[in-house]
Write a protein that holds these residues in place. Structure first.
Motif, mmCIF file in Angstrom:
data_model
loop_
_atom_site.group_PDB
_atom_site.id
_atom_site.type_symbol
_atom_site.label_atom_id
_atom_site.label_comp_id
_atom_site.label_asym_id
_atom_site.label_seq_id
_atom_site.Cartn_x
_atom_site.Cartn_y
_atom_site.Cartn_z
ATOM 1 N N THR A 1 0.822 -1.423 -0.023
ATOM 2 C CA THR A 1 0.231 0.030 0.080
ATOM 3 C C THR A 1 0.767 1.517 -0.015
ATOM 4 O OG1 THR A 1 -0.205 -0.162 2.314
ATOM 5 C CG2 THR A 1 -2.125 -1.055 1.037
ATOM 6 N N GLN A 2 1.986 1.155 0.606
ATOM 7 C CA GLN A 2 3.019 2.301 0.560
ATOM 8 C C GLN A 2 3.425 2.629 -0.625
ATOM 9 O OE1 GLN A 2 6.435 1.737 2.887
ATOM 10 N NE2 GLN A 2 7.074 3.634 3.101
ATOM 11 N N ALA B 1 0.796 4.073 -2.883
ATOM 12 C CA ALA B 1 0.797 5.632 -2.384
ATOM 13 C C ALA B 1 1.877 6.262 -2.805
ATOM 14 C CB ALA B 1 0.808 5.911 -0.787
ATOM 15 N N LEU B 2 2.991 5.841 -3.034
ATOM 16 C CA LEU B 2 4.060 6.457 -3.755
ATOM 17 C C LEU B 2 4.029 6.809 -5.329
ATOM 18 C CD1 LEU B 2 7.214 4.791 -1.947
ATOM 19 C CD2 LEU B 2 6.472 6.978 -1.757
#
Lengths: 349, 478
Positions: A238-239, A242-243
């Motif tokens: 998920t990171q 997001a990035l």
């Protein structure tokens, strides 16, 4: 050390880049690139030979040009690039068998470098946080590229038994990412909306394409043995989304098969069952041996490699960066206003 | 599209001539897939169109958009369509006026294509507008009908739905937002004052929560190799557990000085309470009471990491799999680990066996400590046994669900979801004197007798401390 190097899979992105980097080394007199189609990109002074490694003709090429180092890079991770899963398996498994059979007959061979993958470790909830090279998988990869990699490694082990005089370097790469390369993972993070397994947030460890080539170069003339190649640190799925500025949609792991099939058929990205397992449970690699034994230091961390990749892909939907910055700006504004109010309250007292 | 089928026919013929091997080769390299993606209109055609439409549009620019010259209107129409389709440019561009910007638009598009490098998917995506531009050029009459200046408006504004407000008040969005927020904060302050809580505290929490949300949205945080997310733990996980720790269980911590301020250490504790709440409370205790605010890295069962949500939260809050490789890796990197060697045998034991320690696994935790030379800190937790007293076990249900036990407590399943509320027992967590292992050397881990002895020693210490704590406590709930 290496004099005549044969590189398989030279018409694919990484193979071509590697062959070109190899030709910059003056100590190597000849680089022979083998693939079934002519390379679409510049491969430097590499001599291209059109041959199929699934064909015994490869043995003649090795014998005629007295190849001493073979770099096997024709293990394909993405079925769409190979023309389907059947063809992918054929290239990976039968191709490796034929190539190794040819190498076994060639007395000139002194070194074999194999581009393997960390997919051999599988991905399961019972995995240790970091895999070292001598750990086995907790659940053997049952399908797709992971299974191919396990089989390829099996044939390489057999070869090392029959030709103990040949030095073998096997590099287990974490997922390779970068602005140029296309894999199922880059396809996945290029989707406008990224489906993630519901309730899971796996750790991803990546390696930048330039580091992958650097590690291959280091092991072409360096020490032998099995080595994990990965960038430092991990990011979560998920990171990463997001990035990359992609919204995520959680999908229950049970429905992932249906969903993945749908995405696969629509041609957006390639979703095999082992890929879904990977996105749910992730994988980490211990890179102590890469530093100490191979003496290779990656220049990109996992996060830096992913950020380099996100710079190359655009925003998912028009206005996505605007919405994103508006949201984060909103949060920032709120924090700012609250801070101001706090300061005012402090003064009043 | 008729144009595309016509263009693809010669390509197909050429492919047939190549022969079976070459076709196989092309398939193998994914060339067919690549060819399918590349636009079929030739490059020069596209560029000439772009260039010859440019002067036309330029000519149209000075004239008012009344569509008196059909060519000019068609040109502008073509451009608006290209603009709407072109994703990248519209995202970057400032708000377009009612009249489309003619020339400057078309040229950067070419540039972005060139800039996109070798990446095939991107190139195809940015080039995708070209067939549609051409199609619109082929039917100028329809384009002319479709784009009188009035109809144009919704089309251009449709791709800026992302904007929180409409187009005209855009400059005033930020102050409006601030006023709104100011009003909201005033309301929160009043509410907090009415509730008798310090409004400053409430605001501070709100501000840090919003900052946390922002970091989540932008991916601006780091996780370590085990998946431990310090930002998540400090900003969300511990604050959620803290009210339970302070006000519900009123945890009393003793002997926190036995935990080293730096370097590795292995906290070994008794496990109880049906739901492994004791490990969570120990984590809060170590972080909040220890002067160095250390994070306790717990070692969890594999069932935890199989379970959706729970597994992710566990990893993010610093837990990892209870296996020797992970434990040794954490301990040798100087982390403080927590282990509950009784496992499910301890958590799921009936209420009648409360405070009776179960078997301490296979002593794997001792060998991990021996190998890394870190001290073992015995920890006794009193109070956790009473939060969900297990009266019975529904074995069939447990088997069906694939869980180690399915408890019956005085409130569960009798009261339904109310049964999930733990009884508010008073807790005491005591950290005992550390058992040093460094002087035994790493080779001691290979001596099974020594490992068993140490395991028993730790177990006995915890059991004795439990008994003495039980003697000291006044009642279960106070």
């Amino acid at each position: 050390m290496a004099d005549v190097v044969l590189v398989t899979g030279v018409s694919r992105y990484l193979g071509g880049q590697f062959a070109r980097a190899l030709t910059k080394d003056p100590s190597i007199s000849r680089v022979i690139g083998v693939d079934v189609i002519p390379p679409p990109h510049d491969i430097g002074r590499t001599e291209f030979v059109r041959a199929d490694i699934r064909n015994p003709m490869i043995g003649k090429i090795i014998a005629q040009s007295e190849v001493d180092t073979v770099v096997h890079m024709n293990v394909i991770a993405t079925p769409t690039h190979a023309g389907g899963r059947v063809s992918q398996k054929e290239i990976n498994v039968i191709g490796t068998m034929q190539l190794l059979a040819a190498c076994q007959k060639a007395p000139s061979i002194r070194r074999l470098v194999v581009k393997s993958s960390a997919a051999v470790y599988g991905s399961s909830p019972r995995d240790p946080a970091m895999f070292t090279e001598d750990m086995g998988p907790k659940s053997l990869p049952r399908a797709g590229f992971g299974k191919d990699s396990v089989e390829v490694e099996g044939y390489v082990r057999g070869f090392s038994r029959r030709r103990p005089d040949v030095e073998i370097a096997m590099l287990r790469f974490a997922n390779i990412i970068g602005p140029g390369i296309r894999t199922s993972l880059t396809d996945y993070f290029t989707l406008p909306v990224v489906p993630v397994p519901l309730g899971f947030d796996a750790r991803l460890q990546l390696v930048h394409e330039s580091d992958a080539i650097g590690a291959l170069l280091a092991s072409t003339s360096g020490p032998s043995g099995i080595t994990n190649i990965a960038g430092d640190g991990v990011i979560t799925v998920t990171q990463a989304a997001a990035l990359a500025g992609r919204p995520v949609v959680p999908v229950p792991l049970q429905a992932a098969g249906v969903f993945g099939g749908f995405i696969k058929r629509s041609g957006l990205a390639d979703f095999s069952s082992d890929q879904m397992q990977f996105l749910a449970f992730g994988r980490g690699l211990d890179t102590t041996r890469m530093r100490e034994h191979l003496g290779f230091e990656p220049s990109y961390t996992t996060r830096a490699a992913f950020e380099d990749f996100t710079r190359a892909i655009g925003p998912a939907v028009p206005g996505a960066p605007f919405v994103g910055s508006a949201l984060s700006g909103l949060a920032g504004n709120a924090a700012h206003v609250i801070g101001g109010a706090l300061a005012a309250a402090g003064r009043n007292r | 599209m008729p144009a595309s089928t016509g263009a693809s026919r010669p390509a197909k013929k050429a492919a047939a001539r190549k022969g079976a091997l070459a076709a196989g080769a092309a398939r193998a390299s994914g060339e067919r897939a690549k060819r399918r993606r590349t636009p079929l209109i030739a490059e020069p055609a596209e560029s000439t169109e772009a260039t010859d439409s440019a002067p036309a549009a330029e000519a149209a620019e000075p004239t008012p958009p009344v569509a008196e010259a059909t060519a000019a209107a068609a040109a502008t129409g073509r451009h608006t369509e290209a603009e709407v389709v072109d994703e990248e440019e519209s995202a970057k561009a400032p708000r377009p006026e009612h009249r489309p910007r003619p020339v400057a638009k078309a040229v950067p598009t070419r540039k972005t294509v060139a800039r996109s490098g070798t990446r095939a998917p991107k190139a195809s995506r940015t080039r995708r507008p070209s067939p549609r531009t051409k199609a619109s050029a082929e039917r100028p009459v329809r384009a002319l009908k479709a784009v009188p200046p009035v109809v144009e408006l919704p089309e251009t504004s449709s791709d800026e739905q992302g904007a929180p407000r409409g187009v005209p008040p855009r400059t005033s969005v930020t102050p409006g937002l601030e006023e709104l927020l100011g009003a909201g904060i005033a309301a929160v302050r009043t509410a907090a004052e009415a509730a008798g809580v310090s409004p400053d505290d409430v605001e501070r929490h709100l501000a840090s929560l919003l900052a946390f949300v922002r970091r989540r949205l932008t991916g601006d945080f780091t996780v370590d190799d085990f998946g431990f997310d310090e930002d998540f733990t400090e900003s969300f996980y511990l604050p959620v557990l803290r009210p339970l720790y302070r006000h519900w269980f009123r945890v009393e911590v003793r002997g926190i000085e036995n935990i080293p301020a730096t370097g590795g250490g292995l906290v070994v504790a008794n496990h109880s309470g049906t739901v492994a709440m004791d490990s969570l409370m120990t984590q809060v205790a170590v972080h909040d009471e220890h002067p160095a605010h250390r994070h306790l890295r717990m070692l969890g069962a594999d069932l935890v990491f199989q379970t959706p949500v729970m597994g992710t939260v566990a990893r993010k809050s610093g837990s990892t799999l209870a296996a020797n490789p992970d434990a040794e890796r954490l301990l040798s990197s100087g982390e403080l680990c927590g282990v509950w060697p009784e496992g499910f045998k301890g958590v799921g034991k009936p209420f009648s066996e409360r405070y009776k320690l179960q078997r301490f696994g296979r002593g794997g935790f001792v060998s991990a400590a021996l190998k890394t030379g870190v001290p073992i800190i015995p920890c006794s937790i009193v109070g956790a046994e009473e939060i969900y007293p297990i009266l019975g076990n529904m074995k069939t249900v447990a088997r069906l669900l694939g869980v180690p036990y399915a408890p019956i407590t005085p409130t569960w399943p009798l009261l339904g979801p109310l049964g999930w509320i733990p009884l508010p027992s008073k807790w005491i967590i005591e950290f005992g004197a550390p058992v040093e292992t460094a002087d035994l050397g790493p080779g001691a881990a290979d001596d099974p007798m020594l490992v068993f002895d140490l395991t028993d020693q730790v177990r006995e210490t915890i059991q004795q401390t439990l008994y003495s704590l039980l003697m000291q406590r006044r009642s279960v709930f106070f």
